[in-house]
Design a protein around this motif. Structure first.
Motif, PDB file in Angstrom:
ATOM      1  N   ALA A 214      13.206  40.956  25.631  1.00 10.39           N
ATOM      2  CA  ALA A 214      14.278  39.960  25.549  1.00 10.39           C
ATOM      3  C   ALA A 214      15.406  40.301  26.520  1.00 10.39           C
ATOM      4  CB  ALA A 214      14.805  39.880  24.123  1.00 10.39           C
ATOM      5  N   GLU A 215      15.725  41.594  26.629  1.00  6.54           N
ATOM      6  CA  GLU A 215      16.785  42.008  27.538  1.00  6.54           C
ATOM      7  C   GLU A 215      16.399  41.739  28.994  1.00  6.54           C
ATOM      8  OE1 GLU A 215      18.903  45.676  25.085  1.00  6.54           O
ATOM      9  OE2 GLU A 215      17.226  46.085  26.443  1.00  6.54           O
ATOM     10  N   GLN A 216      15.139  42.032  29.334  1.00 13.89           N
ATOM     11  CA  GLN A 216      14.706  41.810  30.711  1.00 13.89           C
ATOM     12  C   GLN A 216      14.789  40.341  31.089  1.00 13.89           C
ATOM     13  OE1 GLN A 216      10.919  43.487  31.658  1.00 13.89           O
ATOM     14  NE2 GLN A 216      11.618  45.586  31.484  1.00 13.89           N
ATOM     15  N   ILE A 217      14.330  39.492  30.185  1.00 14.14           N
ATOM     16  CA  ILE A 217      14.372  38.059  30.475  1.00 14.14           C
ATOM     17  C   ILE A 217      15.806  37.572  30.581  1.00 14.14           C
ATOM     18  CG2 ILE A 217      13.824  35.774  29.543  1.00 14.14           C
ATOM     19  CD1 ILE A 217      11.278  37.007  28.378  1.00 14.14           C
ATOM     20  N   ALA A 218      16.676  38.071  29.682  1.00 11.70           N
ATOM     21  CA  ALA A 218      18.069  37.646  29.701  1.00 11.70           C
ATOM     22  C   ALA A 218      18.784  38.142  30.953  1.00 11.70           C
ATOM     23  CB  ALA A 218      18.788  38.154  28.451  1.00 11.70           C
ATOM     24  N   MET A 219      18.524  39.406  31.347  1.00 13.57           N
ATOM     25  CA  MET A 219      19.215  39.974  32.507  1.00 13.57           C
ATOM     26  C   MET A 219      18.675  39.430  33.815  1.00 13.57           C
ATOM     27  SD  MET A 219      19.840  44.006  31.641  1.00 13.57           S
ATOM     28  CE  MET A 219      18.090  44.360  31.558  1.00 13.57           C
ATOM     29  N   GLY A 220      17.370  39.238  33.857  1.00 16.73           N
ATOM     30  CA  GLY A 220      16.764  38.883  35.121  1.00 16.73           C
ATOM     31  C   GLY A 220      16.315  37.460  35.236  1.00 16.73           C
ATOM     32  N   GLY A 221      16.608  36.645  34.226  1.00 16.27           N
ATOM     33  CA  GLY A 221      16.126  35.271  34.242  1.00 16.27           C
ATOM     34  C   GLY A 221      14.621  35.275  34.290  1.00 16.27           C
ATOM     35  N   ARG A 222      14.041  34.467  35.122  1.00 15.59           N
ATOM     36  CA  ARG A 222      12.583  34.401  35.228  1.00 15.59           C
ATOM     37  C   ARG A 222      12.092  34.906  36.575  1.00 15.59           C
ATOM     38  NH1 ARG A 222       9.582  33.136  30.533  1.00 15.59           N
ATOM     39  NH2 ARG A 222      11.110  32.277  29.077  1.00 15.59           N
ATOM     40  N   SER A 223      12.971  35.592  37.326  1.00 17.27           N
ATOM     41  CA  SER A 223      12.544  35.947  38.676  1.00 17.27           C
ATOM     42  C   SER A 223      12.819  37.393  39.074  1.00 17.27           C
ATOM     43  CB  SER A 223      13.213  35.013  39.690  1.00 17.27           C
ATOM     44  OG  SER A 223      14.621  35.126  39.598  1.00 17.27           O
ATOM     45  N   VAL A 224      13.889  38.008  38.580  1.00 11.16           N
ATOM     46  CA  VAL A 224      14.289  39.329  39.069  1.00 11.16           C
ATOM     47  C   VAL A 224      13.787  40.423  38.125  1.00 11.16           C
ATOM     48  CG1 VAL A 224      16.223  40.795  39.732  1.00 11.16           C
ATOM     49  CG2 VAL A 224      16.345  38.322  40.114  1.00 11.16           C
ATOM     50  N   PRO A 225      12.953  41.339  38.598  1.00 11.55           N
ATOM     51  CA  PRO A 225      12.481  42.430  37.739  1.00 11.55           C
ATOM     52  C   PRO A 225      13.605  43.415  37.447  1.00 11.55           C
ATOM     53  CG  PRO A 225      11.041  42.112  39.645  1.00 11.55           C
ATOM     54  CD  PRO A 225      12.302  41.357  39.908  1.00 11.55           C
ATOM     55  N   ARG A 226      13.880  43.603  36.170  1.00 11.31           N
ATOM     56  CA  ARG A 226      14.898  44.556  35.757  1.00 11.31           C
ATOM     57  C   ARG A 226      14.441  45.257  34.489  1.00 11.31           C
ATOM     58  NH1 ARG A 226      20.834  41.654  36.544  1.00 11.31           N
ATOM     59  NH2 ARG A 226      20.560  41.072  38.728  1.00 11.31           N
ATOM     60  N   GLY A 227      15.191  46.320  34.120  1.00 15.85           N
ATOM     61  CA  GLY A 227      14.852  47.045  32.910  1.00 15.85           C
ATOM     62  C   GLY A 227      13.675  47.979  33.137  1.00 15.85           C
TER      63      GLY A 227
ATOM     64  N   ILE B 275       3.495  49.418  25.238  1.00 17.99           N
ATOM     65  CA  ILE B 275       3.118  49.434  26.646  1.00 17.99           C
ATOM     66  C   ILE B 275       3.085  48.014  27.198  1.00 17.99           C
ATOM     67  CG2 ILE B 275       1.203  49.933  28.221  1.00 17.99           C
ATOM     68  CD1 ILE B 275       0.591  52.327  26.303  1.00 17.99           C
ATOM     69  N   ASP B 276       3.594  47.836  28.397  1.00 15.58           N
ATOM     70  CA  ASP B 276       3.606  46.512  29.023  1.00 15.58           C
ATOM     71  C   ASP B 276       2.254  46.168  29.630  1.00 15.58           C
ATOM     72  OD1 ASP B 276       6.359  45.972  28.487  1.00 15.58           O
ATOM     73  OD2 ASP B 276       6.895  47.348  30.102  1.00 15.58           O
ATOM     74  N   VAL B 277       1.692  47.080  30.412  1.00 20.95           N
ATOM     75  CA  VAL B 277       0.412  46.822  31.083  1.00 20.95           C
ATOM     76  C   VAL B 277      -0.427  48.093  31.053  1.00 20.95           C
ATOM     77  CG1 VAL B 277      -0.753  46.002  33.164  1.00 20.95           C
ATOM     78  CG2 VAL B 277       1.572  45.211  32.659  1.00 20.95           C
ATOM     79  N   ALA B 278      -1.709  47.943  30.712  1.00 21.66           N
ATOM     80  CA  ALA B 278      -2.653  49.060  30.750  1.00 21.66           C
ATOM     81  C   ALA B 278      -3.688  48.790  31.829  1.00 21.66           C
ATOM     82  CB  ALA B 278      -3.335  49.231  29.401  1.00 21.66           C
TER      83      ALA B 278
ATOM     84  N   GLY C 245       2.474  37.828  25.369  1.00 17.89           N
ATOM     85  CA  GLY C 245       3.917  37.680  25.253  1.00 17.89           C
ATOM     86  C   GLY C 245       4.685  38.386  26.350  1.00 17.89           C
ATOM     87  N   ARG C 246       4.048  39.372  27.014  1.00 15.94           N
ATOM     88  CA  ARG C 246       4.709  40.095  28.094  1.00 15.94           C
ATOM     89  C   ARG C 246       4.620  39.352  29.433  1.00 15.94           C
ATOM     90  NH1 ARG C 246       6.199  42.911  24.348  1.00 15.94           N
ATOM     91  NH2 ARG C 246       5.956  45.172  24.127  1.00 15.94           N
ATOM     92  N   ALA C 247       3.792  38.335  29.499  1.00 12.95           N
ATOM     93  CA  ALA C 247       3.535  37.674  30.779  1.00 12.95           C
ATOM     94  C   ALA C 247       4.790  37.072  31.394  1.00 12.95           C
ATOM     95  CB  ALA C 247       2.468  36.593  30.608  1.00 12.95           C
ATOM     96  N   ALA C 248       5.768  36.713  30.572  1.00 10.44           N
ATOM     97  CA  ALA C 248       6.986  36.094  31.093  1.00 10.44           C
ATOM     98  C   ALA C 248       7.954  37.109  31.679  1.00 10.44           C
ATOM     99  CB  ALA C 248       7.686  35.312  29.976  1.00 10.44           C
ATOM    100  N   MET C 249       7.717  38.394  31.442  1.00  8.70           N
ATOM    101  CA  MET C 249       8.641  39.411  31.940  1.00  8.70           C
ATOM    102  C   MET C 249       8.494  39.550  33.459  1.00  8.70           C
ATOM    103  SD  MET C 249       7.963  42.212  28.941  1.00  8.70           S
ATOM    104  CE  MET C 249       8.892  43.502  29.768  1.00  8.70           C
ATOM    105  N   PRO C 250       9.576  39.423  34.210  1.00 11.90           N
ATOM    106  CA  PRO C 250       9.484  39.535  35.668  1.00 11.90           C
ATOM    107  C   PRO C 250       8.851  40.841  36.133  1.00 11.90           C
ATOM    108  CG  PRO C 250      11.613  38.648  35.032  1.00 11.90           C
ATOM    109  CD  PRO C 250      10.942  39.074  33.764  1.00 11.90           C
TER     110      PRO C 250
ATOM    111  N   VAL D 214       5.478  40.997  38.601  1.00  8.85           N
ATOM    112  CA  VAL D 214       5.425  41.565  39.950  1.00  8.85           C
ATOM    113  C   VAL D 214       4.455  42.736  40.006  1.00  8.85           C
ATOM    114  CG1 VAL D 214       7.746  40.799  40.570  1.00  8.85           C
ATOM    115  CG2 VAL D 214       7.437  43.082  39.595  1.00  8.85           C
ATOM    116  N   PHE D 215       4.344  43.484  38.916  1.00  9.39           N
ATOM    117  CA  PHE D 215       3.387  44.596  38.896  1.00  9.39           C
ATOM    118  C   PHE D 215       1.953  44.071  38.962  1.00  9.39           C
ATOM    119  CE2 PHE D 215       0.564  47.394  36.405  1.00  9.39           C
ATOM    120  CZ  PHE D 215       0.606  48.512  37.217  1.00  9.39           C
TER     121      PHE D 215
END
Length: 297
Positions: free
Chosen positions: A79-92, A139-142, A273-278, A282-283
Protein backbone atom coordinates in the motif's frame (compact mmCIF):
# COMPACT_ATOMS: atom_id res chain seq x y z
CA UNK A 1 5.20 2.43 19.66
CA UNK A 2 2.43 1.79 17.13
CA UNK A 3 1.13 -1.67 16.29
CA UNK A 4 2.83 -1.96 12.89
CA UNK A 5 6.19 -0.99 14.35
CA UNK A 6 5.73 -3.54 17.12
CA UNK A 7 5.04 -6.24 14.54
CA UNK A 8 8.12 -5.19 12.57
CA UNK A 9 10.27 -5.55 15.69
CA UNK A 10 8.69 -8.93 16.48
CA UNK A 11 9.38 -10.23 12.94
CA UNK A 12 12.98 -8.99 13.07
CA UNK A 13 13.63 -10.80 16.38
CA UNK A 14 12.04 -13.99 15.03
CA UNK A 15 13.99 -13.92 11.75
CA UNK A 16 17.33 -13.09 13.35
CA UNK A 17 16.73 -15.30 16.40
CA UNK A 18 17.92 -12.70 18.82
CA UNK A 19 17.16 -9.29 20.29
CA UNK A 20 20.63 -7.86 19.73
CA UNK A 21 20.73 -8.94 16.07
CA UNK A 22 17.25 -7.51 15.52
CA UNK A 23 18.30 -4.24 17.14
CA UNK A 24 21.27 -3.93 14.78
CA UNK A 25 19.13 -4.60 11.72
CA UNK A 26 16.52 -2.04 12.82
CA UNK A 27 19.05 0.56 14.02
CA UNK A 28 17.46 0.46 17.47
CA UNK A 29 18.91 -0.12 20.92
CA UNK A 30 18.52 -3.65 22.38
CA UNK A 31 16.48 -2.32 25.34
CA UNK A 32 14.07 -0.62 22.91
CA UNK A 33 13.60 -3.90 21.02
CA UNK A 34 13.04 -5.78 24.27
CA UNK A 35 10.46 -3.21 25.40
CA UNK A 36 8.63 -3.36 22.07
CA UNK A 37 8.29 -7.15 22.20
CA UNK A 38 7.25 -7.03 25.86
CA UNK A 39 4.59 -4.41 25.06
CA UNK A 40 3.25 -6.57 22.21
CA UNK A 41 3.13 -9.60 24.50
CA UNK A 42 1.21 -7.61 27.12
CA UNK A 43 -1.20 -6.35 24.50
CA UNK A 44 -1.86 -9.86 23.17
CA UNK A 45 -1.63 -11.49 26.62
CA UNK A 46 0.65 -14.24 25.25
CA UNK A 47 4.34 -15.16 25.39
CA UNK A 48 5.86 -14.91 21.92
CA UNK A 49 9.41 -16.13 22.59
CA UNK A 50 11.19 -18.69 24.71
CA UNK A 51 14.17 -16.77 26.08
CA UNK A 52 17.44 -18.18 27.38
CA UNK A 53 20.98 -16.92 27.75
CA UNK A 54 21.94 -18.78 24.57
CA UNK A 55 19.00 -18.58 22.22
CA UNK A 56 15.62 -17.08 21.43
CA UNK A 57 12.93 -19.29 19.88
CA UNK A 58 9.27 -18.84 19.04
CA UNK A 59 6.49 -20.22 21.19
CA UNK A 60 3.52 -21.86 19.46
CA UNK A 61 1.65 -18.57 19.73
CA UNK A 62 4.65 -16.71 18.32
CA UNK A 63 4.89 -19.07 15.34
CA UNK A 64 1.23 -18.48 14.49
CA UNK A 65 1.65 -14.72 14.77
CA UNK A 66 4.83 -14.69 12.64
CA UNK A 67 3.10 -15.87 9.46
CA UNK A 68 0.25 -13.40 9.88
CA UNK A 69 2.57 -10.54 10.84
CA UNK A 70 4.64 -11.05 7.71
CA UNK A 71 1.51 -10.90 5.56
CA UNK A 72 0.25 -7.78 7.33
CA UNK A 73 3.57 -6.00 6.90
CA UNK A 74 3.81 -7.07 3.25
CA UNK A 75 0.32 -5.66 2.59
CA UNK A 76 1.27 -2.43 4.33
CA UNK A 77 4.45 -2.19 2.27
CA UNK A 78 2.48 -2.74 -0.93
CA UNK A 79 0.00 0.00 0.00
CA UNK A 80 2.85 2.37 0.82
CA UNK A 81 4.61 1.69 -2.48
CA UNK A 82 1.49 2.35 -4.49
CA UNK A 83 0.71 5.49 -2.51
CA UNK A 84 4.27 6.86 -2.73
CA UNK A 85 4.98 5.90 -6.27
CA UNK A 86 1.58 6.02 -7.89
CA UNK A 87 1.47 3.44 -10.65
CA UNK A 88 4.79 4.19 -12.28
CA UNK A 89 7.72 4.95 -9.95
CA UNK A 90 9.36 2.01 -8.14
CA UNK A 91 9.86 2.88 -4.49
CA UNK A 92 10.10 1.14 -1.14
CA UNK A 93 11.43 -2.39 -0.67
CA UNK A 94 11.46 -5.18 -3.24
CA UNK A 95 11.77 -8.66 -1.66
CA UNK A 96 13.03 -11.39 -4.01
CA UNK A 97 14.05 -15.01 -3.51
CA UNK A 98 16.03 -17.18 -5.95
CA UNK A 99 18.32 -20.23 -6.05
CA UNK A 100 21.76 -19.36 -4.73
CA UNK A 101 23.92 -19.50 -7.87
CA UNK A 102 21.21 -18.33 -10.26
CA UNK A 103 20.48 -15.44 -7.94
CA UNK A 104 24.12 -14.44 -7.70
CA UNK A 105 24.80 -14.72 -11.42
CA UNK A 106 21.55 -13.56 -13.01
CA UNK A 107 19.25 -11.89 -10.47
CA UNK A 108 21.70 -9.75 -8.50
CA UNK A 109 22.88 -7.85 -11.64
CA UNK A 110 19.23 -7.01 -12.43
CA UNK A 111 18.65 -5.82 -8.86
CA UNK A 112 21.84 -3.75 -8.97
CA UNK A 113 20.73 -2.06 -12.19
CA UNK A 114 17.28 -1.28 -10.77
CA UNK A 115 18.79 0.22 -7.61
CA UNK A 116 21.09 2.38 -9.72
CA UNK A 117 18.12 3.64 -11.76
CA UNK A 118 15.61 4.22 -8.94
CA UNK A 119 16.84 6.18 -5.94
CA UNK A 120 13.72 5.47 -3.90
CA UNK A 121 13.99 1.70 -4.29
CA UNK A 122 15.75 -0.72 -1.96
CA UNK A 123 15.85 -4.50 -2.15
CA UNK A 124 16.18 -7.60 -0.07
CA UNK A 125 17.31 -10.92 -1.59
CA UNK A 126 16.90 -14.37 -0.06
CA UNK A 127 19.13 -16.82 -1.92
CA UNK A 128 18.27 -20.42 -1.04
CA UNK A 129 18.38 -23.72 -2.90
CA UNK A 130 14.93 -24.62 -1.63
CA UNK A 131 11.45 -23.28 -2.14
CA UNK A 132 10.06 -20.93 0.49
CA UNK A 133 6.47 -19.95 1.23
CA UNK A 134 5.96 -16.79 -0.77
CA UNK A 135 2.86 -15.37 0.90
CA UNK A 136 3.81 -16.29 4.44
CA UNK A 137 7.34 -14.92 4.06
CA UNK A 138 6.11 -11.66 2.53
CA UNK A 139 8.12 -12.22 -0.66
CA UNK A 140 7.25 -10.13 -3.71
CA UNK A 141 8.72 -12.34 -6.44
CA UNK A 142 10.28 -15.82 -6.37
CA UNK A 143 12.53 -17.12 -9.13
CA UNK A 144 11.84 -20.83 -9.61
CA UNK A 145 13.55 -23.39 -11.84
CA UNK A 146 11.57 -26.44 -12.93
CA UNK A 147 7.93 -27.45 -13.09
CA UNK A 148 5.59 -25.47 -10.83
CA UNK A 149 2.93 -26.91 -8.59
CA UNK A 150 -0.63 -25.70 -9.12
CA UNK A 151 -1.42 -22.70 -6.94
CA UNK A 152 -3.26 -19.40 -6.87
CA UNK A 153 0.03 -17.60 -7.50
CA UNK A 154 0.74 -16.05 -10.89
CA UNK A 155 3.65 -17.41 -12.93
CA UNK A 156 5.60 -15.85 -15.81
CA UNK A 157 8.02 -18.04 -17.76
CA UNK A 158 11.11 -16.03 -18.69
CA UNK A 159 13.43 -18.69 -20.12
CA UNK A 160 14.74 -22.18 -19.63
CA UNK A 161 17.79 -24.12 -18.49
CA UNK A 162 18.83 -27.69 -19.19
CA UNK A 163 20.63 -30.54 -17.49
CA UNK A 164 24.33 -30.93 -18.31
CA UNK A 165 26.59 -33.84 -17.40
CA UNK A 166 30.13 -32.50 -17.16
CA UNK A 167 33.65 -33.58 -16.29
CA UNK A 168 37.15 -32.20 -16.61
CA UNK A 169 39.22 -32.88 -19.74
CA UNK A 170 41.74 -34.75 -17.55
CA UNK A 171 39.07 -37.10 -16.18
CA UNK A 172 37.70 -37.85 -19.64
CA UNK A 173 41.19 -38.45 -20.99
CA UNK A 174 41.75 -41.08 -18.31
CA UNK A 175 38.30 -42.71 -18.25
CA UNK A 176 36.89 -41.91 -21.73
CA UNK A 177 33.60 -40.08 -22.19
CA UNK A 178 30.38 -42.08 -21.77
CA UNK A 179 28.25 -42.29 -24.91
CA UNK A 180 25.21 -43.86 -23.28
CA UNK A 181 23.69 -43.08 -19.85
CA UNK A 182 23.98 -46.75 -18.84
CA UNK A 183 27.76 -46.34 -18.89
CA UNK A 184 27.58 -44.05 -15.85
CA UNK A 185 27.58 -47.16 -13.66
CA UNK A 186 31.29 -47.57 -14.40
CA UNK A 187 32.18 -43.92 -13.80
CA UNK A 188 33.00 -41.83 -10.74
CA UNK A 189 30.07 -39.51 -10.04
CA UNK A 190 29.73 -36.40 -7.91
CA UNK A 191 26.39 -35.89 -6.22
CA UNK A 192 24.86 -32.78 -4.73
CA UNK A 193 22.51 -32.99 -1.77
CA UNK A 194 20.07 -30.39 -3.13
CA UNK A 195 16.44 -30.90 -4.09
CA UNK A 196 16.92 -31.13 -7.87
CA UNK A 197 18.90 -34.32 -8.32
CA UNK A 198 20.37 -37.01 -6.08
CA UNK A 199 21.57 -40.47 -7.03
CA UNK A 200 18.93 -40.90 -9.75
CA UNK A 201 19.79 -39.00 -12.92
CA UNK A 202 17.03 -38.52 -15.55
CA UNK A 203 17.56 -38.87 -19.28
CA UNK A 204 15.38 -38.91 -22.38
CA UNK A 205 13.09 -36.16 -23.68
CA UNK A 206 10.52 -36.76 -20.93
CA UNK A 207 13.14 -37.45 -18.27
CA UNK A 208 11.64 -40.87 -17.66
CA UNK A 209 14.79 -42.88 -18.36
CA UNK A 210 16.34 -43.01 -14.89
CA UNK A 211 19.93 -44.05 -14.20
CA UNK A 212 21.04 -44.83 -10.65
CA UNK A 213 24.59 -43.65 -10.02
CA UNK A 214 26.93 -44.56 -7.18
CA UNK A 215 28.61 -41.46 -5.76
CA UNK A 216 32.35 -41.14 -5.38
CA UNK A 217 31.73 -37.80 -3.65
CA UNK A 218 28.67 -36.10 -2.16
CA UNK A 219 28.70 -32.36 -1.46
CA UNK A 220 26.02 -29.91 -0.38
CA UNK A 221 26.65 -26.96 -2.68
CA UNK A 222 26.76 -26.35 -6.42
CA UNK A 223 30.05 -24.46 -6.18
CA UNK A 224 31.67 -27.46 -4.51
CA UNK A 225 30.16 -29.86 -7.04
CA UNK A 226 31.60 -27.88 -9.93
CA UNK A 227 34.97 -27.45 -8.21
CA UNK A 228 35.19 -31.21 -7.69
CA UNK A 229 34.37 -31.84 -11.36
CA UNK A 230 37.05 -29.34 -12.41
CA UNK A 231 39.52 -31.17 -10.16
CA UNK A 232 38.88 -34.41 -12.02
CA UNK A 233 36.99 -36.28 -9.30
CA UNK A 234 34.30 -37.44 -11.71
CA UNK A 235 31.11 -36.58 -13.60
CA UNK A 236 28.64 -34.04 -12.21
CA UNK A 237 25.00 -33.33 -13.05
CA UNK A 238 24.42 -29.57 -13.01
CA UNK A 239 22.29 -27.05 -14.85
CA UNK A 240 23.43 -25.24 -17.98
CA UNK A 241 23.77 -21.82 -16.37
CA UNK A 242 25.98 -23.39 -13.68
CA UNK A 243 28.34 -25.13 -16.10
CA UNK A 244 28.33 -22.73 -19.08
CA UNK A 245 31.28 -20.50 -18.02
CA UNK A 246 33.49 -23.52 -17.30
CA UNK A 247 32.53 -25.22 -20.55
CA UNK A 248 33.27 -22.00 -22.45
CA UNK A 249 36.78 -21.69 -20.98
CA UNK A 250 37.59 -25.39 -21.36
CA UNK A 251 37.63 -26.31 -17.66
CA UNK A 252 34.70 -28.69 -18.15
CA UNK A 253 33.38 -30.76 -21.04
CA UNK A 254 29.74 -31.72 -21.52
CA UNK A 255 28.85 -35.35 -22.27
CA UNK A 256 25.59 -37.20 -23.04
CA UNK A 257 23.99 -34.00 -24.37
CA UNK A 258 21.96 -35.99 -26.90
CA UNK A 259 20.31 -37.90 -24.04
CA UNK A 260 19.41 -34.88 -21.90
CA UNK A 261 15.80 -34.30 -20.76
CA UNK A 262 13.79 -31.40 -22.14
CA UNK A 263 14.82 -27.99 -20.79
CA UNK A 264 13.29 -26.81 -17.51
CA UNK A 265 11.44 -23.50 -17.34
CA UNK A 266 12.73 -20.52 -15.40
CA UNK A 267 9.69 -18.76 -13.92
CA UNK A 268 8.81 -15.77 -11.81
CA UNK A 269 6.17 -16.57 -9.21
CA UNK A 270 4.22 -13.91 -7.35
CA UNK A 271 0.90 -13.10 -5.70
CA UNK A 272 -1.48 -11.46 -8.24
CA UNK A 273 -2.06 -8.73 -5.67
CA UNK A 274 1.59 -7.69 -6.03
CA UNK A 275 1.30 -7.12 -9.78
CA UNK A 276 0.26 -3.49 -9.31
CA UNK A 277 3.42 -2.63 -7.37
CA UNK A 278 5.79 -0.60 -9.58
CA UNK A 279 8.85 -2.32 -8.12
CA UNK A 280 7.46 -5.75 -8.97
CA UNK A 281 6.54 -4.68 -12.50
CA UNK A 282 9.98 -3.28 -13.34
CA UNK A 283 11.73 -6.31 -11.87
CA UNK A 284 9.59 -8.73 -13.89
CA UNK A 285 10.18 -6.76 -17.08
CA UNK A 286 13.93 -6.59 -16.45
CA UNK A 287 14.13 -10.35 -15.83
CA UNK A 288 11.98 -11.04 -18.90
CA UNK A 289 14.38 -8.96 -21.00
CA UNK A 290 17.35 -10.89 -19.63
CA UNK A 291 15.64 -14.13 -20.58
CA UNK A 292 14.87 -12.90 -24.10
CA UNK A 293 18.54 -12.08 -24.54
CA UNK A 294 19.42 -15.66 -23.67
CA UNK A 295 21.37 -14.65 -20.57
CA UNK A 296 21.17 -18.12 -19.02
CA UNK A 297 19.81 -20.39 -21.76
Amino acid sequence: MDRFESLSVFVAVAERRGFAAAARSLDMSPPAVTRAVAALERHLNVTLFHRSTRAVSLTDEGAVLLDRARRILADLREAEQIAMGGRSVPRGQLYVTAPVMFGRLHVLPVINALLASHAGLNARMMLLDRNVRIIEEGIDVAVRIGALADSTLRAVTIGSVRQTIVASPAYLAEHSAPTDPAELASHNCILGSGVRVGSTWPFGVRGDSIVDVVPRLIVNSIDATIAAAEAGVGLANVLSYQSAPRIANGQLVEVLADHAPSPMPVSLLYDPGRAAMPAVRVFIEAMREQGQQGAWS
